[in-house]
Motif scaffolding. Structure first.
Motif, PDB file in Angstrom:
ATOM      1  N   PHE A  31     -11.188 -25.648 -28.594  1.00  0.00           N
ATOM      2  CA  PHE A  31      -9.956 -25.740 -27.806  1.00  0.00           C
ATOM      3  C   PHE A  31      -9.362 -27.143 -27.829  1.00  0.00           C
ATOM      4  CE2 PHE A  31     -12.078 -22.052 -25.799  1.00  0.00           C
ATOM      5  CZ  PHE A  31     -11.115 -21.109 -26.111  1.00  0.00           C
ATOM      6  N   VAL A  32     -10.196 -28.165 -27.773  1.00  0.00           N
ATOM      7  CA  VAL A  32      -9.644 -29.520 -27.812  1.00  0.00           C
ATOM      8  C   VAL A  32      -9.184 -29.868 -29.225  1.00  0.00           C
ATOM      9  CG1 VAL A  32     -10.819 -30.382 -25.751  1.00  0.00           C
ATOM     10  CG2 VAL A  32     -11.907 -30.661 -27.970  1.00  0.00           C
ATOM     11  N   LYS A  33      -9.845 -29.307 -30.244  1.00  0.00           N
ATOM     12  CA  LYS A  33      -9.382 -29.532 -31.620  1.00  0.00           C
ATOM     13  C   LYS A  33      -7.988 -28.931 -31.814  1.00  0.00           C
ATOM     14  CE  LYS A  33     -13.645 -30.022 -34.264  1.00  0.00           C
ATOM     15  NZ  LYS A  33     -13.401 -31.317 -34.870  1.00  0.00           N
ATOM     16  N   ALA A  34      -7.760 -27.750 -31.250  1.00  0.00           N
ATOM     17  CA  ALA A  34      -6.447 -27.102 -31.376  1.00  0.00           C
ATOM     18  C   ALA A  34      -5.370 -27.933 -30.692  1.00  0.00           C
ATOM     19  CB  ALA A  34      -6.496 -25.695 -30.780  1.00  0.00           C
ATOM     20  N   PRO A  43       2.154 -30.318 -25.462  1.00  0.00           N
ATOM     21  CA  PRO A  43       2.946 -30.469 -24.237  1.00  0.00           C
ATOM     22  C   PRO A  43       2.154 -30.955 -23.021  1.00  0.00           C
ATOM     23  CG  PRO A  43       2.414 -28.167 -24.572  1.00  0.00           C
ATOM     24  CD  PRO A  43       1.891 -28.914 -25.775  1.00  0.00           C
ATOM     25  N   GLY A  44       0.842 -30.973 -23.115  1.00  0.00           N
ATOM     26  CA  GLY A  44       0.020 -31.336 -21.967  1.00  0.00           C
ATOM     27  C   GLY A  44      -0.391 -32.800 -21.960  1.00  0.00           C
ATOM     28  N   TRP A  45      -1.509 -33.058 -21.311  1.00  0.00           N
ATOM     29  CA  TRP A  45      -2.040 -34.410 -21.205  1.00  0.00           C
ATOM     30  C   TRP A  45      -3.554 -34.359 -21.357  1.00  0.00           C
ATOM     31  CZ3 TRP A  45      -5.136 -35.285 -16.827  1.00  0.00           C
ATOM     32  CH2 TRP A  45      -5.044 -34.337 -15.821  1.00  0.00           C
ATOM     33  N   TRP A  46      -4.148 -35.533 -21.510  1.00  0.00           N
ATOM     34  CA  TRP A  46      -5.586 -35.643 -21.756  1.00  0.00           C
ATOM     35  C   TRP A  46      -6.251 -36.463 -20.655  1.00  0.00           C
ATOM     36  CZ3 TRP A  46      -8.067 -33.470 -25.997  1.00  0.00           C
ATOM     37  CH2 TRP A  46      -7.219 -32.948 -26.995  1.00  0.00           C
ATOM     38  N   TYR A  47      -7.467 -36.055 -20.310  1.00  0.00           N
ATOM     39  CA  TYR A  47      -8.308 -36.808 -19.374  1.00  0.00           C
ATOM     40  C   TYR A  47      -9.590 -37.123 -20.129  1.00  0.00           C
ATOM     41  CZ  TYR A  47     -10.906 -37.976 -15.120  1.00  0.00           C
ATOM     42  OH  TYR A  47     -11.629 -38.629 -14.156  1.00  0.00           O
ATOM     43  N   GLY A  48     -10.052 -38.364 -20.039  1.00  0.00           N
ATOM     44  CA  GLY A  48     -11.254 -38.752 -20.772  1.00  0.00           C
ATOM     45  C   GLY A  48     -12.290 -39.406 -19.882  1.00  0.00           C
ATOM     46  N   GLN A  66      -4.606 -24.934 -17.325  1.00  0.00           N
ATOM     47  CA  GLN A  66      -5.900 -24.804 -17.978  1.00  0.00           C
ATOM     48  C   GLN A  66      -6.359 -26.148 -18.524  1.00  0.00           C
ATOM     49  OE1 GLN A  66      -6.418 -22.609 -21.845  1.00  0.00           O
ATOM     50  NE2 GLN A  66      -7.364 -21.169 -20.421  1.00  0.00           N
ATOM     51  N   GLY A  67      -7.632 -26.442 -18.340  1.00  0.00           N
ATOM     52  CA  GLY A  67      -8.231 -27.649 -18.881  1.00  0.00           C
ATOM     53  C   GLY A  67      -9.359 -27.274 -19.820  1.00  0.00           C
ATOM     54  N   HIS A 100      -7.193 -26.792 -12.038  1.00  0.00           N
ATOM     55  CA  HIS A 100      -7.004 -26.143 -13.322  1.00  0.00           C
ATOM     56  C   HIS A 100      -8.173 -25.203 -13.609  1.00  0.00           C
ATOM     57  CE1 HIS A 100      -4.662 -29.869 -13.564  1.00  0.00           C
ATOM     58  NE2 HIS A 100      -3.836 -29.139 -14.269  1.00  0.00           N
ATOM     59  N   GLN A 101      -7.884 -24.143 -14.358  1.00  0.00           N
ATOM     60  CA  GLN A 101      -8.950 -23.291 -14.862  1.00  0.00           C
ATOM     61  C   GLN A 101      -9.660 -24.106 -15.928  1.00  0.00           C
ATOM     62  OE1 GLN A 101      -7.622 -19.974 -17.181  1.00  0.00           O
ATOM     63  NE2 GLN A 101      -9.640 -19.053 -17.263  1.00  0.00           N
ATOM     64  N   LEU A 102     -10.967 -24.270 -15.797  1.00  0.00           N
ATOM     65  CA  LEU A 102     -11.730 -25.067 -16.742  1.00  0.00           C
ATOM     66  C   LEU A 102     -12.420 -24.165 -17.752  1.00  0.00           C
ATOM     67  CD1 LEU A 102     -13.386 -27.533 -14.207  1.00  0.00           C
ATOM     68  CD2 LEU A 102     -11.260 -27.830 -15.488  1.00  0.00           C
ATOM     69  N   ILE A 103     -12.317 -24.528 -19.026  1.00  0.00           N
ATOM     70  CA  ILE A 103     -13.008 -23.768 -20.066  1.00  0.00           C
ATOM     71  C   ILE A 103     -13.771 -24.733 -20.963  1.00  0.00           C
ATOM     72  CG2 ILE A 103     -11.400 -21.820 -20.068  1.00  0.00           C
ATOM     73  CD1 ILE A 103     -10.126 -22.984 -22.589  1.00  0.00           C
ATOM     74  N   CYS A 104     -14.951 -24.301 -21.353  1.00  0.00           N
ATOM     75  CA  CYS A 104     -15.778 -25.035 -22.309  1.00  0.00           C
ATOM     76  C   CYS A 104     -16.957 -24.146 -22.656  1.00  0.00           C
ATOM     77  CB  CYS A 104     -16.239 -26.388 -21.765  1.00  0.00           C
ATOM     78  SG  CYS A 104     -17.270 -26.344 -20.299  1.00  0.00           S
ATOM     79  N   GLU A 105     -17.816 -24.622 -23.543  1.00  0.00           N
ATOM     80  CA  GLU A 105     -18.967 -23.809 -23.910  1.00  0.00           C
ATOM     81  C   GLU A 105     -19.915 -23.677 -22.711  1.00  0.00           C
ATOM     82  OE1 GLU A 105     -21.459 -25.452 -26.959  1.00  0.00           O
ATOM     83  OE2 GLU A 105     -21.287 -27.457 -26.145  1.00  0.00           O
ATOM     84  N   THR A 106     -20.660 -22.603 -22.668  1.00  0.00           N
ATOM     85  CA  THR A 106     -21.543 -22.288 -21.547  1.00  0.00           C
ATOM     86  C   THR A 106     -22.509 -23.413 -21.233  1.00  0.00           C
ATOM     87  OG1 THR A 106     -21.388 -19.938 -22.075  1.00  0.00           O
ATOM     88  CG2 THR A 106     -23.226 -20.617 -20.680  1.00  0.00           C
ATOM     89  N   LYS A 107     -23.098 -24.004 -22.248  1.00  0.00           N
ATOM     90  CA  LYS A 107     -24.072 -25.085 -22.052  1.00  0.00           C
ATOM     91  C   LYS A 107     -23.478 -26.218 -21.215  1.00  0.00           C
ATOM     92  CE  LYS A 107     -26.499 -28.491 -24.871  1.00  0.00           C
ATOM     93  NZ  LYS A 107     -26.763 -28.912 -26.250  1.00  0.00           N
ATOM     94  N   MET A 108     -22.245 -26.602 -21.513  1.00  0.00           N
ATOM     95  CA  MET A 108     -21.595 -27.679 -20.774  1.00  0.00           C
ATOM     96  C   MET A 108     -21.121 -27.204 -19.396  1.00  0.00           C
ATOM     97  SD  MET A 108     -21.886 -30.432 -22.393  1.00  0.00           S
ATOM     98  CE  MET A 108     -22.988 -30.439 -23.781  1.00  0.00           C
ATOM     99  N   MET A 109     -20.629 -25.960 -19.311  1.00  0.00           N
ATOM    100  CA  MET A 109     -20.171 -25.451 -18.022  1.00  0.00           C
ATOM    101  C   MET A 109     -21.323 -25.376 -17.031  1.00  0.00           C
ATOM    102  SD  MET A 109     -17.537 -24.706 -16.270  1.00  0.00           S
ATOM    103  CE  MET A 109     -16.191 -24.368 -17.398  1.00  0.00           C
ATOM    104  N   ASN A 110     -22.530 -25.103 -17.513  1.00  0.00           N
ATOM    105  CA  ASN A 110     -23.699 -25.066 -16.638  1.00  0.00           C
ATOM    106  C   ASN A 110     -24.014 -26.434 -16.033  1.00  0.00           C
ATOM    107  OD1 ASN A 110     -24.119 -22.319 -16.926  1.00  0.00           O
ATOM    108  ND2 ASN A 110     -25.524 -22.569 -18.634  1.00  0.00           N
ATOM    109  N   ILE A 111     -23.496 -27.484 -16.610  1.00  0.00           N
ATOM    110  CA  ILE A 111     -23.646 -28.841 -16.065  1.00  0.00           C
ATOM    111  C   ILE A 111     -22.447 -29.185 -15.187  1.00  0.00           C
ATOM    112  CG2 ILE A 111     -23.745 -31.295 -16.682  1.00  0.00           C
ATOM    113  CD1 ILE A 111     -25.103 -30.301 -19.342  1.00  0.00           C
ATOM    114  N   ILE A 112     -21.258 -28.835 -15.644  1.00  0.00           N
ATOM    115  CA  ILE A 112     -20.019 -29.206 -14.967  1.00  0.00           C
ATOM    116  C   ILE A 112     -19.786 -28.396 -13.692  1.00  0.00           C
ATOM    117  CG2 ILE A 112     -17.493 -29.192 -15.226  1.00  0.00           C
ATOM    118  CD1 ILE A 112     -18.055 -29.877 -18.246  1.00  0.00           C
TER     119      ILE A 112
END
Length: 123
Positions: A31-34, A43-48, A66-67, A100-112
């Motif tokens: 998703f971030v590569k896209a 059209p959006g913005w980035w948080y790092g 969506q983030g 925002h609705q947060l999306i990422c791979e399960t492994k990372m979401m289990n931490i976040i």
């Protein structure tokens, strides 16, 4: 122990952002590569999240409500979540919360998610 700095990314961060996203493995970063592939047309913005204020190790591409998150490793995911939690806590919950609705791979979401779910209005 690492000190994390989380913030909205600036135009001066563009090279670090593109280098980080470019070397990220797929599919974890799809998703971030896209978003990055759209370049200035995004059209959006980035948080790092920056380890010790110098090394970019986690990003979120935000568009509409969506983030999409990618973190380099588990430590970066935790640091990212703590910084994002702190930012949203400082913004407060008065009025309409900006969650925002947060999306990422399960492994990372289990931490976040265990960190982020403590915010009022977060489900």
């Amino acid at each position: 122990m690492a000190k994390w700095i989380g913030r909205e990314m600036r135009p001066a961060d563009n090279n670090a952002l593109m280098d980080f996203v470019e070397r990220a493995p797929r599919p974890a970063s799809l998703f971030v590569k896209a978003a990055a592939a759209r370049g200035k047309a995004y059209p959006g913005w980035w948080y790092g999240a920056w380890r010790d204020g110098t090394s970019l190790e986690a990003v979120m591409a935000v568009d509409n409500h969506q983030g999409a998150i990618y973190a380099d490793n588990e430590d970066a995911a935790k640091g990212f979540a703590e910084e994002l939690y702190g930012m949203q806590k400082r913004l407060g919950s008065g009025g309409t919360p900006h969650r925002h609705q947060l999306i990422c791979e399960t492994k990372m979401m289990n931490i976040i998610w265990p960190i982020m779910k403590e915010l009022p209005g977060r489900k």
